[in-house]
Write a protein that holds these residues in place. Structure first.
Motif, PDB file in Angstrom:
ATOM      1  N   GLU A 101       0.829  -1.203   0.000  1.00  0.00           N
ATOM      2  CA  GLU A 101       0.000   0.000   0.000  1.00  0.00           C
ATOM      3  C   GLU A 101       0.864   1.253   0.000  1.00  0.00           C
ATOM      4  O   GLU A 101       0.572   2.225  -0.691  1.00  0.00           O
ATOM      5  N   GLN A 102       1.951   1.223   0.783  1.00  0.00           N
ATOM      6  CA  GLN A 102       2.858   2.362   0.814  1.00  0.00           C
ATOM      7  C   GLN A 102       3.529   2.551  -0.549  1.00  0.00           C
ATOM      8  O   GLN A 102       3.631   3.674  -1.048  1.00  0.00           O
ATOM      9  N   GLN A 110       2.327   1.620  -3.384  1.00  0.00           N
ATOM     10  CA  GLN A 110       1.288   2.081  -4.310  1.00  0.00           C
ATOM     11  C   GLN A 110       1.035   3.573  -4.113  1.00  0.00           C
ATOM     12  O   GLN A 110       0.881   4.308  -5.088  1.00  0.00           O
TER      13      GLN A 110
END
Length: 185
Positions: A67-68, A70
């Motif tokens: 997520e980071q 992304q």
């Protein structure tokens, strides 16, 4: 063997339960199961739990890192799009500047060409005026000689004297100019 002989063999031993197993074996099986269960619970299951927690943590950490990453990729994409928009705006400004400069150059070249054309025309007119003056001077000289010759023939006397000849030629040319000037206007 038949079923009867199996029942006889079982009946000859210890007490038989409805399952058909002797009580000693059941107790021994329960004790063995308890020892195995205790060993598994004391040593193996905590290792399984640790491995499960490590695996869960690795997966959740991987998801967080993904997520980071992304989010960073999205931010980089936004920066790229902004830079691309700036580059396009800069290219459009440069094109517009080049067009304006090109038009200015064309205007300057036209002005220079017009000035050069006017200069050439003025030189041509000056050259024409000089040639005309030269031709008029030559024609006056030729016309003067012819006029003196003709006047000498008409008058019957020789106009060889320079002063007389000049006076006669000048008077003739003045009369010629006076008669041709109103017709030329």
């Amino acid at each position: 063997m038949s079923e009867v002989s199996a029942a006889v063999v079982l009946a000859a031993g210890d007490t038989v339960f409805p399952l058909g197993l002797p009580i000693g074996e059941i107790i021994l099986g329960l004790i063995a199961f308890g020892v195995v269960f205790f060993v598994l619970k004391k040593y193996a299951f905590p290792q399984f739990e640790k491995a499960y927690e490590a695996r869960t943590e690795a997966i959740e950490g991987g998801i967080a890192r993904a997520e980071q990453a992304q989010a960073q990729a999205q931010e980089a994409l936004q920066q790229y799009k902004a830079q691309l928009a700036d580059a396009r705006a800069e290219a459009a400004r440069i094109r517009d500047d080049a067009r304006a400069e090109g038009q200015q150059i064309v205007i300057e070249l036209r002005e220079q060409a017009q000035a050069e054309s006017e200069r050439i025309v003025a030189q041509g007119q000056a050259a024409l005026a000089a040639q005309r003056a030269q031709i008029v001077a030559e024609l006056r000289g030729d016309l003067g000689r012819i006029a003196v010759d003709l006047a000498g023939r008409v008058v019957g006397e020789s106009l060889e004297d320079e002063a007389r000849r000049r006076g006669t030629v000048d008077r003739f040319l003045d009369e010629l100019d006076a008669t041709s000037a109103p017709a030329g206007k």
